[in-house]
Design a protein around this motif. Sequence first.
Motif, PDB file in Angstrom:
ATOM      1  N   VAL A   1       8.621   2.990   0.492  1.00 36.58           N
ATOM      2  CA  VAL A   1       8.215   1.668  -0.018  1.00 36.58           C
ATOM      3  C   VAL A   1       8.487   1.588  -1.516  1.00 36.58           C
ATOM      4  CG1 VAL A   1       6.232   0.145  -0.394  1.00 36.58           C
ATOM      5  CG2 VAL A   1       6.495   1.311   1.797  1.00 36.58           C
TER       6      VAL A   1
ATOM      7  N   THR B   1       2.460  -4.149  -5.853  1.00 31.65           N
ATOM      8  CA  THR B   1       1.987  -5.377  -6.484  1.00 31.65           C
ATOM      9  C   THR B   1       2.290  -5.304  -7.971  1.00 31.65           C
ATOM     10  OG1 THR B   1       0.106  -6.899  -6.650  1.00 31.65           O
ATOM     11  CG2 THR B   1      -0.363  -4.554  -6.972  1.00 31.65           C
TER      12      THR B   1
ATOM     13  N   GLU C   1       0.608   1.874   0.562  1.00 30.54           N
ATOM     14  CA  GLU C   1       1.905   1.359   1.016  1.00 30.54           C
ATOM     15  C   GLU C   1       2.180  -0.044   0.487  1.00 30.54           C
ATOM     16  OE1 GLU C   1       4.290   2.997   2.973  1.00 30.54           O
ATOM     17  OE2 GLU C   1       3.029   4.717   2.472  1.00 30.54           O
ATOM     18  N   GLU C   2       1.388  -0.490  -0.478  1.00 31.90           N
ATOM     19  CA  GLU C   2       1.535  -1.847  -1.002  1.00 31.90           C
ATOM     20  C   GLU C   2       2.002  -1.824  -2.450  1.00 31.90           C
ATOM     21  OE1 GLU C   2      -1.277  -5.708  -1.959  1.00 31.90           O
ATOM     22  OE2 GLU C   2      -1.884  -4.329  -0.369  1.00 31.90           O
TER      23      GLU C   2
END
Length: 173
Positions: free
Chosen positions: A164, A90, A87-88
């Motif tokens: 996301v 970068t 869910e990140e």
Amino acid sequence: MTEDKYAASHPSVPDQALLTRCEEAETCSDSSSVMTLLGESDSHNGGFTSYRSTFAKGAVGAPAHFHTKATELFIVISGSLRVLVGEEVTVLNAGDFLAVPPHTPHAFAAAPGSEADVVFVFTPGMGRFDYLRLLSRVMRGEADPKEIAESSERFDNHYVDSPVWRAALADTA
């Protein structure tokens, strides 16, 4: 110790060395990226698939997906690649390395305002070059996108919805 004895005691050693010369490598391309097929092996010792992708500014890369069997490795040669892991979101820059284990949703695209040159490695390998060829044909309008969904088990690519990732792609600033 002879090479045969070494290989027998070290099962991760490939059956044969594999060399792909850049000028001889097969490429798959569309308007936003070029994939250079570097090498793959489905050998009894696990094998691998490796390719290099160059993404133009704004290239969308891959939507959110996961693999059930393979770990996917990313090595950024130049530029910047925006990635989703779980869910990140970068950004990977030149020299960065990322390993995404099986069952982990991930996605990638050229970072906003940037091109990206990335080497991808899947281990174990499972004949993914045919999948990359299919993707290229779909992106050029030469194949039906349904073929990608129909090949999910064969190529261990399982697409998922990621709010996301959708939000990250909407934010191109």
